[in-house]
Design a protein around this motif. Structure first.
Motif, mmCIF file in Angstrom:
data_model
loop_
_atom_site.group_PDB
_atom_site.id
_atom_site.type_symbol
_atom_site.label_atom_id
_atom_site.label_comp_id
_atom_site.label_asym_id
_atom_site.label_seq_id
_atom_site.Cartn_x
_atom_site.Cartn_y
_atom_site.Cartn_z
ATOM 1 N N UNK B 333 0.830 -1.194 0.000
ATOM 2 C CA UNK B 333 0.000 0.000 0.000
ATOM 3 C C UNK B 333 0.872 1.255 0.000
ATOM 4 N N UNK B 334 1.878 1.259 0.894
ATOM 5 C CA UNK B 334 2.731 2.434 1.015
ATOM 6 C C UNK B 334 3.445 2.723 -0.302
ATOM 7 N N UNK B 335 3.980 1.702 -0.899
ATOM 8 C CA UNK B 335 4.718 1.895 -2.144
ATOM 9 C C UNK B 335 3.796 2.334 -3.275
ATOM 10 N N UNK B 336 2.624 1.766 -3.309
ATOM 11 C CA UNK B 336 1.653 2.081 -4.353
ATOM 12 C C UNK B 336 1.206 3.541 -4.231
ATOM 13 N N UNK B 337 0.943 3.918 -2.983
ATOM 14 C CA UNK B 337 0.538 5.295 -2.715
ATOM 15 C C UNK B 337 1.636 6.258 -3.163
ATOM 16 N N UNK B 338 2.847 5.957 -2.727
ATOM 17 C CA UNK B 338 3.990 6.831 -2.973
ATOM 18 C C UNK B 338 4.185 7.035 -4.482
ATOM 19 N N UNK B 339 4.125 5.942 -5.214
ATOM 20 C CA UNK B 339 4.364 6.016 -6.666
ATOM 21 C C UNK B 339 3.260 6.817 -7.355
ATOM 22 N N UNK B 340 2.018 6.589 -6.913
ATOM 23 C CA UNK B 340 0.882 7.260 -7.539
ATOM 24 C C UNK B 340 0.960 8.773 -7.326
ATOM 25 N N UNK B 341 1.295 9.141 -6.084
ATOM 26 C CA UNK B 341 1.399 10.560 -5.774
ATOM 27 C C UNK B 341 2.526 11.197 -6.598
ATOM 28 N N UNK B 342 3.598 10.462 -6.764
ATOM 29 C CA UNK B 342 4.737 11.000 -7.520
ATOM 30 C C UNK B 342 4.387 11.189 -9.000
ATOM 31 N N UNK B 343 3.295 10.574 -9.448
ATOM 32 C CA UNK B 343 2.875 10.756 -10.843
ATOM 33 C C UNK B 343 2.005 12.013 -10.996
ATOM 34 N N UNK B 344 1.856 12.780 -9.910
ATOM 35 C CA UNK B 344 1.227 14.087 -10.037
ATOM 36 C C UNK B 344 -0.208 14.186 -9.543
ATOM 37 N N UNK B 345 -0.761 13.104 -8.996
ATOM 38 C CA UNK B 345 -2.114 13.194 -8.440
ATOM 39 C C UNK B 345 -2.042 13.839 -7.056
ATOM 40 N N UNK B 346 -3.171 14.420 -6.623
ATOM 41 C CA UNK B 346 -3.105 15.077 -5.313
ATOM 42 C C UNK B 346 -3.110 14.032 -4.191
ATOM 43 N N UNK B 347 -2.389 14.389 -3.145
ATOM 44 C CA UNK B 347 -2.162 13.469 -2.022
ATOM 45 C C UNK B 347 -3.479 13.020 -1.396
ATOM 46 N N UNK B 348 -4.326 13.984 -1.098
ATOM 47 C CA UNK B 348 -5.549 13.670 -0.362
ATOM 48 C C UNK B 348 -6.444 12.744 -1.193
ATOM 49 N N UNK B 349 -6.504 13.038 -2.505
ATOM 50 C CA UNK B 349 -7.359 12.243 -3.387
ATOM 51 C C UNK B 349 -6.880 10.781 -3.426
ATOM 52 N N UNK B 350 -5.583 10.601 -3.632
ATOM 53 C CA UNK B 350 -5.041 9.240 -3.720
ATOM 54 C C UNK B 350 -5.224 8.521 -2.382
#
Lengths: 484, 487
Positions: B333-350
């Motif tokens: 979960x942590x890694x998935x979250x981290x990668x997704x956020x780094x692709x430019x989506x907003x933190x709260x949304x992800x």
């Protein structure tokens, strides 16, 4: 009677049928074995079946192994899945191992024919095979005497012609001393040269499997079959660290400029006949151009004490598994699990095994560990150093195998310490982990065989065998047969 | 309780390593399989069998040692620990005595107030597990040796914990760490982690400190049992001290078990038996040299640890400690979250998509959240669509679920299912004008009747949404409608 090498070559060439050779051995066993007691079990059916297979292979032109069709005896502390593995103990009297020892696999892969399992001192603890709980083996040269031990059955079987070669195990002299007593060749390889997988452990850091044979060539032939790395034994040396050799290749070439170390201080312990035979052997080497140098091995005297701490400590752990829970003897009178342990072990272990377990347990106990076990490890290093120093000055060390020739059955059983002291010449070799060989070098006034011990540096079995062969070529001791 | 006291707890933790095979033989590790079907001459302790070290087990152990900030010994060896028990086939356990592979580390545990506390690690060593005795056959006991030879990492802490909560925090943090490292499944129900706390109290009476006798509670295999047994022991020891004044002496450490039915500790052995395990180096195994190259290679497999990641999520992404905790509970979960956020989506949304929808789905399907058939790119796309208003928050949830089903990209799903929001203000204005024209009464109320203004505005909003078949972006609708009503 043919040697193993001669027999194998005749069988491979189709001149002799393995079935006939094996049948001849079983005929001889039928006649002589009742007087010798070399075997704890025989596998005649499987042996003849195997011999037939080998003959068929040869008839169809297939290539066969280095011991094709040759009858071989195996000490009964090496696991076999086709016949019981008893270790000469009531504890394992009915134990059938679910697997074969590495050396047994190797023998079978080399097309050897396993004749039976040879008697031994219980769990290989002893120097006379009198500690076997299952049988008394006698010396083929004098049936009122012991064959030596603990590989007494293996040595007697070869000496009496009840097999061509046999395997023994050597923890403190258990191949070399019975070889000496029975007038055959016995080789203890370097620790790590032959896999211990499937050898029922006594002293794990000392145990090593080796051949007993009628001459040096047969010992070399057998070593070729059983030596080599085995990933199932962590203490087995990798072939990168100690390359395997064909021990037969240069066997006939003498060592040029051979330097032999002797330790004069050690000779006093031996009987006059043993001293004389050893001296005569050295003179033969001298006549072949060898140089004898006298050295000191200051820690040799401590070998027996050191050995009886280390070997028994390891044994106390190794033999803990015989508890009546999973296999082996279980006392019918046990009321609870603690009694399963205490009664099963009390009932099924012999006196000497109990003595050694007690010794080892004591040496490892809290408060005594440093004074005994740890100190013994330190002395062991010093003994190893003695050998390293010796091999800096000479190619090999020569000394007697045993201070006496074969003694009378029952002569020493009441005095275990005397029995222990008789291992004075062989034990240090195990502590140092170096290879040693016993070769026949004469007879005493009672016509009992005497052995010469040659020791060389780690993983130099090729050189050791060549040195032994140099002597053997000049003498005919190894051709003498016991009066059966 | 009237007297002041402090709870002192040290822990011994056993962790099953998730190697494919056992530590000294080639038998596969298997839980719950038919008894004695995963055995061989080695793990049965048959005569003549010999152990061979599973290198992976030591590597997993060293990796854990590194994560626990331990010093890794350059030279380590195996010892025999002798004791007789039917589940121990050789009657000695191969363990590590005086030269464990690692020593002197620490673990930082999260406390309730958001701070952390450092708990020192005394040592960690590797050993083989025993089998299992069962007593369900009446007069006979049965022994299952499937477990015998499972690699077991034993971690010993200093007595640095002072409450049941701290011990629970350490246990959970350690579980998170070994799971992050991938060295253990750390499944408590399968007995992958077992805890043995050593507990006593330092009680102050008349300005003097009295230490109560230490209790060791054996074999706890749930976090709750760990916490409750400590709380129970604290009460029991306090009571005992008040009644008897008994204090810690040499040899009066007692052993307890935990009775889960009655929620109490049960005395097993009053006095610490003078165990003599007669440790000595196992001559069947060679000592292990851990050289710089090998250690470096193992070190390179070390990942960012959960606590570090949690802190980073707070400081870098501005997440609450709670959300960061949920996201870092497992590495996937942590890694998935981290990668997704780094692709430019907003933190709260992800964060919302993952914690509210992703974890639920993952749990239902019994897979990690990064294996839901959804790539980090696809999730980032979805989050971005929600961010710019192309889809509503509720539509985003629906799309997430559909993505997990079909593996399709979010845009395609949104279009196919008509979930795209209309944000074109011209189009929306036309709809609003229609609604205003059709509902003069509501418009009047919304404009001039303070009692009904809110309700009427809501009604008009609803009418617009209905006319757009739910596809109008409510944000845009409300903006334009408000402007018109306030005009």
């Amino acid at each position: 009677m043919d040697t193993a090498k001669q027999l194998r070559d005749k069988i491979a060439a189709g001149e002799v049928q393995s079935v006939d050779a094996v049948q001849a051995v079983f005929d001889r066993i039928e006649k002589i074995e009742p007087n010798i007691g070399a075997y704890l079990s025989l596998c005649k059916e499987q042996a003849l079946e195997k011999a037939k297979q080998v003959d068929a292979k040869i008839a169809s032109g297939e290539s066969v192994g280095a011991l094709a069709g040759v009858p071989v005896g195996v000490k009964d502390n090496m696991c076999t899945d086709f016949v019981a593995t008893t270790c000469g103990s009531k504890m394992l009297e009915k134990f059938n191992a679910p697997y074969n020892a590495h050396v047994v696999e190797k023998l079978r892969a080399a097309d050897a024919v396993i004749v039976g399992k040879c008697n031994l001192d219980e769990f290989a603890m002893g120097s006379s095979t009198e500690n076997s709980a299952l049988k008394q083996t006698v010396n083929p040269w004098d049936t009122t005497r012991v064959p030596g031990g603990s590989s007494g059955g293996s040595a007697a079987a070869v000496a009496a012609g009840l097999c061509s070669v046999s395997l023994g195990s050597d923890t403190g002299g258990s191949i070399r001393q019975p070889a000496s007593f029975c007038g055959v060749v016995g080789l203890k390889p370097t620790y790590g040269r032959v896999s211990r997988y499937g050898l029922v452990a006594y002293g794990s850091s000392l145990d090593q499997i080796g051949p007993l044979a009628r001459n040096v060539t047969d010992a070399a032939l057998t070593l070729n079959v059983i030596a080599g790395h085995d990933e199932r034994d962590s203490t087995s040396i990798s072939e990168a660290d100690a390359p395997l050799k064909d021990y037969l290749t240069d066997l006939e070439s003498p060592i040029e400029g051979l330097k032999i170390a002797v330790v004069p201080a050690l000779n006093d312990a031996a009987d006059a006949a043993v001293r004389a035979a050893t001296q005569a052997a050295l003179e033969i080497y001298q006549s072949l151009g060898a140089e004898i140098i006298e050295i000191e091995m200051p820690h040799f005297d401590y070998a027996i004490s050191t050995y009886y701490v280390i070997a028994t400590a390891e044994a106390s752990g190794n033999l803990a598994r015989y508890d009546g829970v999973h296999y082996g003897h279980r006392s019918p009178d046990a009321e609870n699990y603690v009694e399963v342990y205490s009664k099963s072990r009390s009932e099924a272990f012999g006196t000497e095994v109990k003595r050694r377990i007690m010794l080892g347990t004591y040496a490892l106990s809290s408060g005594y560990y440093d004074a005994y076990y740890l100190k013994a490890l330190k002395v062991r290093n010093l003994i190893r150093q003695d050998f390293t120093n010796a091999f800096k000055q000479a190619d090999c060390l020569m000394l007697p195998v045993s201070p006496t020739t074969a003694f009378k059955i029952g002569e020493k059983t009441d005095d275990p310490l005397q029995m222990y002291l008789a291992d004075v010449y062989t034990i240090a070799v195990n502590l140092a982990g170096v290879p040693g060989i016993s070769v026949p070098c004469g007879f005493d006034e009672k016509n009992l065989p005497i052995g010469l011990q040659i020791v060389s540096e780690p993983f130099s079995e090729d050189k050791l065998l060549r040195i032994a062969r140099m002597y053997e070529k000049e003498t005919d001791w190894h051709t003498k047969k016991p009066p059966l | 309780m009237d007297l002041q006291y402090k709870i002192i707890v040290g822990l011994e933790i056993h962790v099953h390593l998730a190697t494919r095979t056992k530590i000294f033989c080639g038998c596969e590790l298997a839980y719950g399989d038919t008894a004695n079907t995963h055995t061989c001459p080695v793990c049965l302790g048959m005569p003549g069998s010999l152990p061979v070290m599973n290198k992976k087990a030591l590597e997993y152990s060293i990796l854990t040692g590194l994560a626990l900030n331990c010093k890794i010994a350059p030279f380590t060896k195996w010892d025999r620990k002798s004791y007789y028990y039917p589940d121990l086939p050789k009657n000695y356990q191969i363990s590590q005595y005086d030269l464990p592979f690692s020593e002197h580390g620490y673990i930082e545990i999260p406390l309730a107030d958001g701070t952390t506390k450092k708990i020192r690690i005394t040592r960690a060593h590797l050993e083989e597990d025993a089998g299992k005795n069962t007593h369900t056959l009446g007069n006979f006991s049965a022994i299952d040796l499937n477990r015998a030879g499972t690699p077991l990492l034993e971690i010993v802490t200093e007595p640095d914990m002072n409450s049941a909560e701290e011990v629970g925090a350490l246990a959970r943090e350690l579980q998170r760490i070994v799971r992050y490292l991938g060295v253990s499944e750390a499944d408590m129900q399968k007995g992958h982690m077992r805890f043995e706390p050593n507990i006593n109290l330092h009680i102050t009476r008349d300005g003097q400190i009295f230490k109560t006798p230490i209790s060791e509670v054996k074999n706890l295999n749930s976090f709750r049992a760990v916490e409750r047994s400590i709380a129970y022991e604290a009460r029991r020891q306090y009571q005992e001290f008040v009644e008897t004044g008994k204090t810690m002496q040499m040899g009066n450490k007692a052993t307890y078990g935990w009775d889960d039915d009655n929620q109490m500790t049960v005395l097993q052995r009053e006095k610490e038996e003078a165990h003599d395990y007669r440790y000595f180096p196992d001559p069947d195994l060679v000592p292990v040299k851990v050289d710089a190259d090998w250690l470096g290679e193992i070190k390179s497999r070390l990942c960012e640890l959960p606590s570090q990641m949690q802190q980073r999520f707070v400081s870098e992404y501005g997440l609450s400690n709670y959300d960061a905790g949920v996201l870092t509970a497992d590495r996937a979960t942590a890694g998935f979250f981290d990668k997704t956020v780094k692709l430019g989506a907003t933190v709260k949304r992800v964060c919302n998509l993952l914690t509210q929808t992703g974890l639920k789905l993952a749990k239902e399907k019994g897979v990690p959240v990064d294996q839901l058939n959804i790539t980090d790119e696809a999730l980032a796309d979805l989050a971005k669509m929600a961010d710019v208003g192309d889809v509503s928050a509720s539509a985003a949830t629906t799309i997430f679920e559909m993505m997990a089903e079909s593996g399709e990209n979010p845009k395609k799903i949104a279009e196919e299912k008509n979930l795209i929001q209309k944000s074109d203000s011209g189009e929306i204005e036309t709809l609003i004008d229609q609604v205003i024209a059709e509902n003069p009464k509501a418009v009047e109320d919304a404009k001039n009747n303070p009692k009904k203004a809110k309700k009427s505005a809501g009604f008009l909003m609803g009418q617009v949404m209905q006319k757009s078949k739910g596809q109008a972006n409510p944000k845009v609708v409300s903006q334009i409608l408000n402007k018109k009503l306030n005009a």
